[in-house]
Design a protein around this motif. Structure first.
Motif, mmCIF file in Angstrom:
data_model
loop_
_atom_site.group_PDB
_atom_site.id
_atom_site.type_symbol
_atom_site.label_atom_id
_atom_site.label_comp_id
_atom_site.label_asym_id
_atom_site.label_seq_id
_atom_site.Cartn_x
_atom_site.Cartn_y
_atom_site.Cartn_z
ATOM 1 N N ARG A 19 0.824 -1.201 0.000
ATOM 2 C CA ARG A 19 0.000 0.000 0.000
ATOM 3 C C ARG A 19 0.862 1.257 0.000
ATOM 4 O O ARG A 19 1.854 1.331 0.705
ATOM 5 C CB ARG A 19 -0.918 0.006 1.227
ATOM 6 N N GLU A 20 0.485 2.202 -0.792
ATOM 7 C CA GLU A 20 1.163 3.497 -0.807
ATOM 8 C C GLU A 20 0.311 4.505 -0.055
ATOM 9 O O GLU A 20 -0.888 4.630 -0.302
ATOM 10 C CB GLU A 20 1.379 3.972 -2.252
ATOM 11 N N ALA A 21 0.954 5.233 0.881
ATOM 12 C CA ALA A 21 0.225 6.225 1.666
ATOM 13 C C ALA A 21 -0.174 7.399 0.775
ATOM 14 O O ALA A 21 0.489 7.730 -0.190
ATOM 15 C CB ALA A 21 1.078 6.711 2.821
ATOM 16 N N GLY A 22 -1.255 8.035 1.125
ATOM 17 C CA GLY A 22 -1.714 9.186 0.371
ATOM 18 C C GLY A 22 -3.098 9.574 0.837
ATOM 19 O O GLY A 22 -3.652 8.985 1.762
ATOM 20 N N ALA A 23 -3.692 10.566 0.184
ATOM 21 C CA ALA A 23 -5.007 11.050 0.586
ATOM 22 C C ALA A 23 -6.026 9.919 0.515
ATOM 23 O O ALA A 23 -6.225 9.309 -0.526
ATOM 24 C CB ALA A 23 -5.433 12.209 -0.324
ATOM 25 N N GLY A 24 -6.659 9.627 1.648
ATOM 26 C CA GLY A 24 -7.677 8.594 1.685
ATOM 27 C C GLY A 24 -7.145 7.189 1.778
ATOM 28 O O GLY A 24 -7.914 6.249 1.936
ATOM 29 N N ALA A 25 -5.826 7.007 1.684
ATOM 30 C CA ALA A 25 -5.257 5.655 1.710
ATOM 31 C C ALA A 25 -4.952 5.252 3.148
ATOM 32 O O ALA A 25 -4.764 6.083 4.030
ATOM 33 C CB ALA A 25 -3.979 5.598 0.871
ATOM 34 N N PRO B 275 -0.596 13.644 11.630
ATOM 35 C CA PRO B 275 0.751 13.723 11.053
ATOM 36 C C PRO B 275 0.885 12.734 9.896
ATOM 37 O O PRO B 275 0.042 11.840 9.709
ATOM 38 C CB PRO B 275 1.634 13.309 12.226
ATOM 39 N N ALA B 276 1.955 12.865 9.141
ATOM 40 C CA ALA B 276 2.229 11.879 8.092
ATOM 41 C C ALA B 276 2.726 10.581 8.710
ATOM 42 O O ALA B 276 2.389 9.491 8.248
ATOM 43 C CB ALA B 276 3.252 12.428 7.099
ATOM 44 N N VAL B 277 3.545 10.718 9.770
ATOM 45 C CA VAL B 277 4.156 9.556 10.410
ATOM 46 C C VAL B 277 4.086 9.711 11.921
ATOM 47 O O VAL B 277 4.383 10.790 12.453
ATOM 48 C CB VAL B 277 5.632 9.373 9.981
ATOM 49 N N ALA B 278 3.728 8.631 12.618
ATOM 50 C CA ALA B 278 3.711 8.636 14.079
ATOM 51 C C ALA B 278 4.489 7.432 14.596
ATOM 52 O O ALA B 278 4.363 6.324 14.074
ATOM 53 C CB ALA B 278 2.278 8.583 14.605
ATOM 54 N N LEU B 279 5.295 7.660 15.632
ATOM 55 C CA LEU B 279 5.999 6.562 16.286
ATOM 56 C C LEU B 279 5.171 6.091 17.474
ATOM 57 O O LEU B 279 4.778 6.897 18.320
ATOM 58 C CB LEU B 279 7.380 7.009 16.751
ATOM 59 N N VAL B 280 4.908 4.777 17.522
ATOM 60 C CA VAL B 280 4.161 4.186 18.629
ATOM 61 C C VAL B 280 4.997 3.028 19.171
ATOM 62 O O VAL B 280 5.123 1.989 18.529
ATOM 63 C CB VAL B 280 2.776 3.695 18.185
ATOM 64 N N TRP C 199 -1.798 -2.399 19.935
ATOM 65 C CA TRP C 199 -1.799 -2.680 18.503
ATOM 66 C C TRP C 199 -3.158 -2.353 17.887
ATOM 67 O O TRP C 199 -3.241 -2.034 16.681
ATOM 68 C CB TRP C 199 -1.402 -4.124 18.222
ATOM 69 N N GLN C 200 -4.231 -2.397 18.696
ATOM 70 C CA GLN C 200 -5.549 -2.008 18.188
ATOM 71 C C GLN C 200 -5.625 -0.494 17.981
ATOM 72 O O GLN C 200 -6.267 -0.021 17.035
ATOM 73 C CB GLN C 200 -6.634 -2.478 19.151
ATOM 74 N N ASP C 201 -4.956 0.268 18.861
ATOM 75 C CA ASP C 201 -4.860 1.716 18.651
ATOM 76 C C ASP C 201 -4.110 2.018 17.358
ATOM 77 O O ASP C 201 -4.465 2.940 16.606
ATOM 78 C CB ASP C 201 -4.137 2.377 19.834
ATOM 79 N N VAL C 202 -3.054 1.242 17.112
ATOM 80 C CA VAL C 202 -2.273 1.430 15.883
ATOM 81 C C VAL C 202 -3.147 1.171 14.658
ATOM 82 O O VAL C 202 -3.053 1.873 13.647
ATOM 83 C CB VAL C 202 -1.036 0.511 15.885
ATOM 84 N N GLU C 203 -4.037 0.173 14.748
ATOM 85 C CA GLU C 203 -4.943 -0.098 13.636
ATOM 86 C C GLU C 203 -5.807 1.127 13.333
ATOM 87 O O GLU C 203 -6.082 1.428 12.169
ATOM 88 C CB GLU C 203 -5.834 -1.304 13.966
ATOM 89 N N ASP C 204 -6.241 1.837 14.390
ATOM 90 C CA ASP C 204 -7.035 3.051 14.181
ATOM 91 C C ASP C 204 -6.223 4.130 13.465
ATOM 92 O O ASP C 204 -6.739 4.826 12.580
ATOM 93 C CB ASP C 204 -7.534 3.586 15.523
ATOM 94 N N LEU C 205 -4.960 4.268 13.842
ATOM 95 C CA LEU C 205 -4.105 5.267 13.191
ATOM 96 C C LEU C 205 -3.891 4.929 11.719
ATOM 97 O O LEU C 205 -3.948 5.807 10.851
ATOM 98 C CB LEU C 205 -2.749 5.354 13.907
ATOM 99 N N LEU C 206 -3.644 3.650 11.447
ATOM 100 C CA LEU C 206 -3.435 3.233 10.058
ATOM 101 C C LEU C 206 -4.687 3.466 9.225
ATOM 102 O O LEU C 206 -4.611 3.925 8.076
ATOM 103 C CB LEU C 206 -3.038 1.755 10.014
ATOM 104 N N ALA C 207 -5.853 3.160 9.819
ATOM 105 C CA ALA C 207 -7.119 3.361 9.104
ATOM 106 C C ALA C 207 -7.359 4.838 8.814
ATOM 107 O O ALA C 207 -8.028 5.184 7.832
ATOM 108 C CB ALA C 207 -8.276 2.789 9.913
ATOM 109 N N ALA C 208 -6.796 5.705 9.660
ATOM 110 C CA ALA C 208 -6.936 7.155 9.464
ATOM 111 C C ALA C 208 -5.935 7.696 8.452
ATOM 112 O O ALA C 208 -5.900 8.914 8.214
ATOM 113 C CB ALA C 208 -6.771 7.873 10.803
ATOM 114 N N GLY C 209 -5.118 6.820 7.867
ATOM 115 C CA GLY C 209 -4.162 7.262 6.852
ATOM 116 C C GLY C 209 -2.818 7.677 7.394
ATOM 117 O O GLY C 209 -1.999 8.249 6.664
#
Length: 374
Positions: free
Chosen positions: A3-9, A91-96, A113-123
């Motif tokens: 997956r490539e990060a970007g708007a909506g991704a 942010p574009a990138v977050a360290l967790v 790791w479930q919190d991380v899933e929320d961050l990833l889903a938010a792009g």
């Protein structure tokens, strides 16, 4: 698919996997965050655990750290990552840090790791850290080796589904030296750790597990690359051994030979049965013999694969290409020449299709009568 990060991704997930605490996962993740910030990327620290290590705290000091959520619990206040605040900051990138961490009661999710899933889903792209002993599938092995029951665990699918996994490795002796020098725990805690979890044998075992996990990750990535780029020929890197199994007694000798070959190459063994339409008319005795041979293969550690196809040779070769098989073992046909003329020889067809895959045709020595010429 990568997956490539970007708007909506969906954000990308990069995991630093350590062989044990103190190898430098968090420090490495902070260094990466600095490199990205220097390139102009918007980065933040969603949650960081320094464990009192000065060098780690110093490296994080110049980076933006978001305030933590304060959660009252049993008369004390526990600090957890404020996932909503990270998403709002966008942010574009977050360290967790500490992916396997268990959140305090009252948190939205039980595990970090479930919190991380929320961050990833938010792009948001996430850089996270975890040690090999925290993988769910290894919990019983880690407990039996180290004598320590690891309660904070992360499902293997979280690591397997990450976009990038990088191993942070260190020789057990070097890690124990770091411990003695006070670079991991305070002196009084370090001595206890060296005599328990951080025994050299424990670290060697954890390192072996981490390297094996990374080998699986690399093998999966190679297969995905070959599939995406339509590479049909098997590559020599990590190529597997395949044994063709049927209901005949010779199959067990084939599996033994395949196991020895796979063990010599330090690779995986596949035991494959191709079910043709004619197999539907097989007798109960033949079916029982087949199942016994497949169980025998499983007992030796082979991965059993069943394929339905009318063309056995074509199905075997397709599977060999899909699973990066370098060598196929098949028994010599026991049918007469007339049968081969009328129905075709699986061995001959397999040899014709082989290409870059080695085909080993093994003689049936077990069925020869004593004193009789072959």
């Amino acid at each position: 698919m990568r997956r490539e990060a970007g708007a909506g991704a969906r954000g990308r997930h990069r995991v630093y996997l350590g062989i044990a605490p103190g190898v430098g996962k968090t420090f490495t993740a902070l260094e990466e965050l600095h490199r990205r910030a220097e390139r102009g990327t918007d980065v933040v620290i969603g949650f960081l655990e320094t464990h009192g290590r000065k060098h780690t705290a110093d490296l994080a000091a110049s980076l933006e750290q978001l305030p933590r959520k304060q959660i009252p619990y049993k008369g004390v206040v526990v600090e957890e990552m404020d996932t909503d605040a990270v998403i709002a900051r966008n942010p574009a990138v977050a360290l967790v840090d500490e992916l396997a961490h268990t959140n305090a009661p009252g948190s939205e999710h039980k595990k970090r790791w479930q919190d991380v899933e929320d961050l990833l889903a938010a792009g948001i792209t996430v850089i996270s850290t975890v040690n090999i002993q925290h993988l769910e599938s290894l919990a019983d092995i880690v407990a039996s080796i180290t004598g320590v029951q690891v309660n904070e665990r992360v499902p293997d699918r979280v690591i397997d589904g990450a976009d990038e996994v990088e191993l942070i490795d260190m020789a057990p002796h070097a890690l124990r030296q770091r411990m003695r020098h006070g670079n991991i725990y305070p002196p009084e805690r370090a001595e206890r750790a060296l005599e328990s979890f951080f025994r050299e044998g424990n670290l060697m075992a954890l390192r072996d597990m981490a390297l094996r996990k990374m080998a699986q990750v690399c093998e999966q990535e190679l297969e995905e690359y070959m599939h995406d780029h339509q590479i049909d020929a098997a590559w020599a890197a990590g190529e597997r051994v395949m044994v063709c199994v049927d209901d005949q007694q010779q199959a067990q000798n084939l599996v033994r030979r395949g196991w020895r070959m796979a063990n010599r190459y330090r690779t995986e063994l596949l035991a494959v049965f191709v079910e043709t339409p004619a197999w539907g008319f097989a007798s109960p005795e033949r079916s029982r013999a087949l199942e016994e041979n497949l169980r025998f293969a499983e007992d030796l550690g082979a991965e059993v694969v069943r394929v339905q196809a009318s063309d056995v040779a074509k199905a075997l070769m397709q599977l060999a290409h899909d699973r990066n098989v370098g060598s196929i073992l098949i028994g010599h046909s026991r049918h007469g020449r007339l049968h081969e003329v009328l129905r075709g020889s699986i061995v001959q067809n397999l040899l014709r299709l082989a290409g870059d895959v080695d085909v080993h045709v093994v003689a049936d020595r077990g069925g020869r009568e004593p004193g009789r010429r072959p």
